[in-house]
Design an enzyme around this catalytic site. Structure first.
Site, short mmCIF file in Angstrom:
data_model
loop_
_atom_site.label_atom_id
_atom_site.label_comp_id
_atom_site.label_asym_id
_atom_site.label_seq_id
_atom_site.Cartn_x
_atom_site.Cartn_y
_atom_site.Cartn_z
N ASN A 59 15.91 -9.49 -7.74
CA ASN A 59 14.91 -8.95 -6.82
C ASN A 59 15.36 -9.30 -5.41
O ASN A 59 15.15 -10.42 -4.95
CB ASN A 59 13.54 -9.56 -7.14
CG ASN A 59 12.44 -9.01 -6.25
OD1 ASN A 59 12.70 -8.23 -5.33
ND2 ASN A 59 11.22 -9.44 -6.51
N ARG A 83 15.36 -4.79 -9.21
CA ARG A 83 14.01 -4.31 -8.90
C ARG A 83 14.09 -3.44 -7.65
O ARG A 83 14.70 -3.84 -6.66
CB ARG A 83 13.10 -5.50 -8.63
CG ARG A 83 11.73 -5.06 -8.18
CD ARG A 83 11.02 -6.14 -7.44
NE ARG A 83 9.68 -5.71 -7.09
CZ ARG A 83 9.02 -6.14 -6.03
NH1 ARG A 83 9.57 -7.02 -5.22
NH2 ARG A 83 7.82 -5.70 -5.78
N HIS A 127 3.60 -2.50 -8.07
CA HIS A 127 3.43 -3.47 -9.18
C HIS A 127 3.54 -2.78 -10.54
O HIS A 127 3.03 -3.29 -11.54
CB HIS A 127 2.05 -4.17 -9.12
CG HIS A 127 1.85 -5.07 -7.96
ND1 HIS A 127 0.63 -5.17 -7.33
CD2 HIS A 127 2.68 -5.93 -7.33
CE1 HIS A 127 0.71 -6.05 -6.35
NE2 HIS A 127 1.96 -6.52 -6.33
N LEU A 130 -3.59 -9.90 -9.66
CA LEU A 130 -4.15 -10.55 -8.48
C LEU A 130 -3.22 -11.67 -8.02
O LEU A 130 -3.23 -12.78 -8.56
CB LEU A 130 -5.54 -11.13 -8.80
CG LEU A 130 -6.56 -10.16 -9.43
CD1 LEU A 130 -7.86 -10.88 -9.76
CD2 LEU A 130 -6.82 -8.97 -8.52
N GLY A 156 -0.18 -10.34 -3.11
CA GLY A 156 -0.49 -8.90 -3.10
C GLY A 156 -1.27 -8.62 -4.38
O GLY A 156 -1.09 -9.32 -5.37
N ARG A 172 -3.30 -8.78 3.49
CA ARG A 172 -3.54 -7.34 3.68
C ARG A 172 -5.02 -7.03 3.53
O ARG A 172 -5.69 -7.61 2.68
CB ARG A 172 -2.76 -6.52 2.65
CG ARG A 172 -1.26 -6.58 2.80
CD ARG A 172 -0.61 -5.55 1.88
NE ARG A 172 0.81 -5.84 1.71
CZ ARG A 172 1.36 -6.15 0.54
NH1 ARG A 172 0.64 -6.19 -0.57
NH2 ARG A 172 2.65 -6.40 0.47
N GLU A 208 -3.62 -15.32 -13.28
CA GLU A 208 -3.13 -16.17 -14.36
C GLU A 208 -3.66 -17.60 -14.25
O GLU A 208 -3.89 -18.26 -15.27
CB GLU A 208 -1.59 -16.25 -14.33
CG GLU A 208 -0.92 -14.96 -14.72
CD GLU A 208 0.57 -14.95 -14.41
OE1 GLU A 208 1.20 -16.03 -14.33
OE2 GLU A 208 1.12 -13.84 -14.25
N ASN A 209 -3.82 -18.07 -13.00
CA ASN A 209 -4.06 -19.51 -12.81
C ASN A 209 -5.49 -19.89 -12.46
O ASN A 209 -5.85 -21.06 -12.61
CB ASN A 209 -3.14 -20.05 -11.70
CG ASN A 209 -1.69 -19.89 -12.07
OD1 ASN A 209 -1.27 -20.36 -13.12
ND2 ASN A 209 -0.93 -19.22 -11.23
N GLU A 222 7.87 -9.44 -14.99
CA GLU A 222 8.61 -8.27 -14.50
C GLU A 222 10.10 -8.42 -14.77
O GLU A 222 10.79 -7.45 -15.07
CB GLU A 222 8.35 -8.09 -13.00
CG GLU A 222 6.92 -7.64 -12.71
CD GLU A 222 6.40 -8.10 -11.36
OE1 GLU A 222 6.19 -9.32 -11.20
OE2 GLU A 222 6.20 -7.25 -10.48
P1 ADP Z 1 3.13 -12.76 -5.04
O1 ADP Z 1 2.30 -11.53 -4.81
O2 ADP Z 1 3.79 -13.30 -3.81
O3 ADP Z 1 4.03 -12.69 -6.26
P2 ADP Z 1 1.70 -14.70 -6.65
O4 ADP Z 1 1.52 -13.81 -7.84
O5 ADP Z 1 2.63 -15.85 -6.76
O6 ADP Z 1 2.03 -13.87 -5.36
O7 ADP Z 1 0.24 -15.25 -6.26
C1 ADP Z 1 0.01 -16.09 -5.18
C2 ADP Z 1 -1.47 -16.39 -5.13
O8 ADP Z 1 -1.86 -17.05 -6.34
C3 ADP Z 1 -1.86 -17.29 -3.98
O9 ADP Z 1 -3.03 -16.81 -3.35
C4 ADP Z 1 -2.18 -18.61 -4.69
O10 ADP Z 1 -3.17 -19.33 -4.02
C5 ADP Z 1 -2.71 -18.12 -6.01
N1 ADP Z 1 -2.66 -19.20 -7.01
C6 ADP Z 1 -1.59 -19.78 -7.58
N2 ADP Z 1 -1.97 -20.78 -8.41
C7 ADP Z 1 -3.34 -20.84 -8.34
C8 ADP Z 1 -4.34 -21.65 -8.94
N3 ADP Z 1 -4.04 -22.62 -9.80
N4 ADP Z 1 -5.63 -21.40 -8.62
C9 ADP Z 1 -5.95 -20.42 -7.76
N5 ADP Z 1 -5.07 -19.62 -7.17
C10 ADP Z 1 -3.78 -19.82 -7.45
#
Ligand code: ADP
Length: 396
Positions: A8, A89, A178, A206, A209, A238, A331-332, A382
């Site tokens: 990427n 990508r 995406h 989520l 982006g 954004r 995911e998190n 991805e």
């Molecule tokens: P990108 O679009 O750059 O790939 P990511 O998918 O890595 O972004 O997502 C980044 C976002 O995920 C950030 O807003 C970060 O705060 C959030 N994030 C990561 N881990 C957690 C968590 N444990 N709890 C809440 N938000 C999280």
């Protein structure tokens, strides 16, 4: 045994994952950041260890050569010929590409032609392509487009209600983004549902982006990003959807110029713009928990905008069988998932299993058996889709 590298390349970065494709195992992964600066950062993970080096890296070609030298030095590969394919990508494939393709001269010229739609990304992808082509000329190269999965949208979903000539003559339409993630997550969801013949799935990607996609029987029928990734839900920096008249008003009333407004909408809006705290969801959540009202407002808007798209897609799909959460926040953050599902609970009859939501790991169902809609967490991958398409197209 075929090794494939998924790449990427961004304007100042290059992320990679090297797969052993027979078992779909990641052998090594990493990233180059700040390419072109004196203090570029090269991070590589291998065998459970992470090496981070700061050094000047002039351009992508130098980065790729450093990566390949490191693979040999660390004995991750014995010979560079072991790498049979490179999957790239590509952010914007326009209406040309509805699937991944082997890169040839025609593909290169189309990716180049589409740079007006993705000025930061498409040229960077080509730079990455040339760097690998020069360093390992025997490896095949495949392009995997972020827009391809959304090429199944019908004109009634992708044409903007503006004069038709801007679509016909200037290609102004919804392309979405995406796509590789929405494809992976919706496919995995269908698998987890037992591969039913018919399925109505909403994927909520989520991250920093973010976008939502309505997937009917495996096909994207609508998605929240638009001509560019600026459209749709509220994101880290954004704005997502706003009335375009705001642009003219800010230019006339505040004296901003067009470039400043577009930068503001892309880089200074979203969670950051409303909260004034951060673009990072965790920081905004923490500030809200400590009583910061604007941080709370930012979260409230974020959740509202996500459920607004879920509502739209519920109607567009004629109901929904499953909602999937993916990417950094999806995911998190059990908190974000719970808040969103609470807002949907009454209308959609959703019931969340708190233990699965909070304590579970990896791909999983987080709704109860009573829930009228299944809710899943599915970490996106991805890079794996890129590696799989590369293997398939190159017959490896
Ligand atoms: P990108 O679009 O750059 O790939 P990511 O998918 O890595 O972004 O997502 C980044 C976002 O995920 C950030 O807003 C970060 O705060 C959030 N994030 C990561 N881990 C957690 C968590 N444990 N709890 C809440 N938000 C999280």
């Amino acid at each position: 045994m075929s090794k494939i590298i998924s790449v990427n390349a961004g304007s100042s970065s290059l992320k990679f994952q090297l797969f052993e494709m027979d078992d779909e195992i990641v052998i090594t992964s990493g990233v180059f950041e700040r390419i072109g600066l004196e203090d570029s950062i090269f991070t590589i993970k291998y065998n459970g260890e992470k090496d981070v080096t700061t050094l000047p890296i002039e351009n992508h070609k130098v980065a790729v050569q450093l990566l390949l030298d490191t693979l040999i030095k660390k004995e991750i590969v014995k010979d560079l010929d072991e790498i049979k394919g490179v999957g790239h990508r590509v952010v914007q494939g326009g209406a040309y590409f509805d699937q991944s393709v082997i890169i040839d001269e025609d593909v290169v010229s189309k990716i180049d032609e589409l740079k007006s739609l993705a000025p930061l990304h498409n040229p960077a992808h080509l730079t990455g392509y040339y760097a690998f082509k020069e360093a390992i000329p025997n490896a095949g190269a495949v392009a995997v487009f972020d827009t391809a999965f959304h090429q199944t949208l019908e004109p009634k979903s992708y044409i903007y209600p503006i004069p038709y000539k801007y679509y016909a003559e200037n290609k102004v339409r919804k392309y979405g983004a995406h796509g590789t993630s929405h494809f992976y997550v919706s496919s995995r969801c269908r698998e987890m549902m037992g591969n039913p013949e018919h399925s109505r799935i909403i994927v909520a990607h989520l991250g920093a982006g973010g976008s939502l996609t309505a997937v009917k029987d495996g096909k994207s029928i609508n998605t929240s990003m638009g001509f560019t990734p600026l459209a749709g839900i509220m994101m880290g920096t954004r704005s997502g959807d706003v009335d375009p008249s705001v642009i003219d008003y800010l230019i006339e009333e505040v004296g901003l110029d067009m470039k400043e407004v577009i930068k503001m909408l892309n880089k200074e809006s979203g969670l950051l713009g409303v909260s004034g705290v951060s673009s990072d969801f965790r920081d905004v959540q923490e500030a809200a928990a400590n009583g910061n009202e604007r941080a709370q407002l930012a979260l409230d808007i974020f959740f509202r905008r996500v459920i607004a798209y879920i509502g739209r897609y519920f109607i567009a799909l004629g109901g929904v069988d499953a909602i999937c959460f993916t990417a950094g926040i999806g995911e998190n953050s059990f908190f974000a998932r719970k808040e969103i599902c609470n807002l949907l609970a009454e209308a959609l009859g959703i019931e969340i299993d708190d233990d699965a939501n909070v304590n579970g790991k990896g791909d999983r169902l987080i709704s109860t058996p009573n829930s009228k809609v299944k809710v899943y967490v599915i970490p996106t991958n991805e890079e794996l889709v890129i590696a799989r398409d590369t293997k398939r197209l190159l017959n490896l």
